[in-house]
Design a protein around this motif. Sequence first.
Motif, mmCIF file in Angstrom:
data_model
loop_
_atom_site.group_PDB
_atom_site.id
_atom_site.type_symbol
_atom_site.label_atom_id
_atom_site.label_comp_id
_atom_site.label_asym_id
_atom_site.label_seq_id
_atom_site.Cartn_x
_atom_site.Cartn_y
_atom_site.Cartn_z
ATOM 1 N N ALA B 85 -83.717 4.942 66.998
ATOM 2 C CA ALA B 85 -84.580 5.705 67.897
ATOM 3 C C ALA B 85 -83.766 6.787 68.595
ATOM 4 O O ALA B 85 -84.255 7.879 68.853
ATOM 5 C CB ALA B 85 -85.229 4.777 68.921
ATOM 6 N N ASP B 173 -90.514 8.166 52.384
ATOM 7 C CA ASP B 173 -90.741 9.190 53.409
ATOM 8 C C ASP B 173 -91.374 8.525 54.635
ATOM 9 O O ASP B 173 -92.593 8.518 54.784
ATOM 10 C CB ASP B 173 -91.660 10.281 52.833
ATOM 11 C CG ASP B 173 -91.722 11.508 53.738
ATOM 12 O OD1 ASP B 173 -91.410 11.388 54.942
ATOM 13 O OD2 ASP B 173 -92.079 12.583 53.234
ATOM 14 N N GLU B 175 -91.675 9.303 57.685
ATOM 15 C CA GLU B 175 -92.500 10.120 58.568
ATOM 16 C C GLU B 175 -93.904 10.309 57.977
ATOM 17 O O GLU B 175 -94.906 10.161 58.677
ATOM 18 C CB GLU B 175 -91.844 11.482 58.786
ATOM 19 C CG GLU B 175 -92.547 12.281 59.842
ATOM 20 C CD GLU B 175 -91.887 13.618 60.095
ATOM 21 O OE1 GLU B 175 -91.121 13.698 61.069
ATOM 22 O OE2 GLU B 175 -92.108 14.566 59.328
ATOM 23 N N ALA B 177 -95.315 8.339 55.822
ATOM 24 C CA ALA B 177 -95.976 7.032 55.853
ATOM 25 C C ALA B 177 -96.638 6.815 57.205
ATOM 26 O O ALA B 177 -97.799 6.402 57.281
ATOM 27 C CB ALA B 177 -94.968 5.922 55.553
ATOM 28 N N SER B 178 -95.929 7.153 58.291
ATOM 29 C CA SER B 178 -96.524 6.946 59.612
ATOM 30 C C SER B 178 -97.687 7.917 59.827
ATOM 31 O O SER B 178 -98.676 7.572 60.465
ATOM 32 C CB SER B 178 -95.476 7.084 60.711
ATOM 33 O OG SER B 178 -95.069 8.425 60.853
ATOM 34 N N ASN B 183 -97.562 1.510 60.249
ATOM 35 C CA ASN B 183 -96.718 1.178 61.385
ATOM 36 C C ASN B 183 -95.342 0.819 60.832
ATOM 37 O O ASN B 183 -95.105 -0.296 60.372
ATOM 38 C CB ASN B 183 -97.317 0.015 62.160
ATOM 39 C CG ASN B 183 -96.540 -0.296 63.426
ATOM 40 O OD1 ASN B 183 -95.400 0.145 63.575
ATOM 41 N ND2 ASN B 183 -97.151 -1.036 64.313
#
Lengths: 242, 299
Positions: B85, B173, B175, B177-178, B183
């Motif tokens: 993060a 990928d 990003e 996927a989100s 999630n």
Amino acid sequence: MSTAATHALDIAGLNAGYGRFDVIRDIALRVGKGEAVGLLGPNGAGKTTVLRSVMGLIRQRRGTIRVAGTDVVAMAPFRIARGLAAMAPEGRRLFLDQTVEDNLLLGGLHLRRDAARQERLLASVYELFPVLKGYRRRLSAALSGGEQQMVAIGRMLMSDPEIMLLDEPSVALSPVAVDIVVRALIELRKRGASILLVEQRIDVATRVCDRLYIMTHGEVVEEMTPDTARGAGMSLINKYLG
Amino acid sequence: MLQFVASGIAIGCVYGMIGMALAITFYVTRIINFAQGQLMMVTVMVTAEVTGLGYSAWLGVVAGLACSCIIGVLSYLIAVRPILAFNRFGFGWLVSTLGFAVMVENGAAWLWGPTSIPFPTILNNTSVHFGEAAVLTGQQILAIATALIAAVVFEVVRKRTLFGKIGMATAADPEMASAFGVNTTTVAIVAFAASALLAGLAGVMIGPSTFANPYLGDTFGTYGFIAMMIGGGTERPVAALYGGILLGLSAEGANALINSRASDWFPFLVLALILVVSPRGLFSSQSPLMRRRVAAAAR
């Protein structure tokens, strides 16, 4: 609330960026229900950042972003993806090691327990791009650029979103493929879709959109109709997009 | 001759399972969990402890695997997620997972002391003869069978189930996927739990011959890492199993054909040679060996 709910997308006072500085500042724009709106501007103007902010892919964002009346500014992307917004990103970014149909089904992930609706959406994608039906079991990596763009648009449609975000769908495509994409977007508009289209090509944007915003240096600087943009022609290109 | 091949495959399957465990978390999060060997050790220690208290070996195994899964998920939540993060492309996870490994290892040494404690024999007392040439213990056969089943289950889940496809999309990928409703944290937690389960199973297979020791994770973590690298597990988790078998064969082969100390250095020589020839591993889609097959499949 009632006025906000009439808009598919309503952005006000949006600042967003990466690291220490904001790429876009004080953005305000609206897309009505069933309206197609273009966002034009040169490279680096911040157009993609606007789309990524709506999708929740940029954490650092302030202001309000309402999608069909729901403020998404504090939401995680996977929640926004559940029927609020969906995007066909720059460079298509398909899941290349998976088949065309798997890519499409992943687009409608939040509808996975509603098989009938998913089936209808899949049928409508194949109706829009009949060529994809023949390729549904193929790896998406094996498709041409134009076909991949069709899958990217189809994947976006599969989540049945309130607002569709398209990032330069015409880029790096042959003239024939661009024409297919443009016709598909016009068809989507007829079906009542709400679209925010980021483009660098004025001709593509004016064919598809009801209204246009011009962006440079992270700010929306002008709003106009396609007719005005067509009339302005080269002077518009020289002023902003050159 | 056949004997070292048979026992090489058996121990190779154990290395391969740890390699696959490393590869599964790498596949989804692009980080290598250096506490993987310690997750294996947790299963071994807890199984030994529960059995030592007088419960059945199978209850011990289940408890051990459950503890590994919990600590595996904790390793993600404590040592990986906050680091990613902070900076998704940095190498902070390298230090944090190593640190987590040290903590788990020392925790185990504090709980059980630094010396080995007995581990249930499971199938180690049975043996199967393959003609005159080779003999394997039931435990070794169990290790081979478990590894093969794990590999098949993993591939079926990956390719045939929605969860597997979500995992593939997240791996390719995260990003995107989100942006399509995945999630990615949930996917990572499941991957870390599955990975810890696999490492724990490897521990159950090897426990009867190594006994339960808190420092077990170091050696097996390293061998698992080599298995993943020579197999090319960073791109195809199942390739780590092939890498493990190759590693087991080269270690047992060196032991049988050179001398008993050769099994310590020969596998590293094999690793170096393979990485020179095929930097992404022998069985990855990018290796000279596999490229033709992949090209043929795409057509």
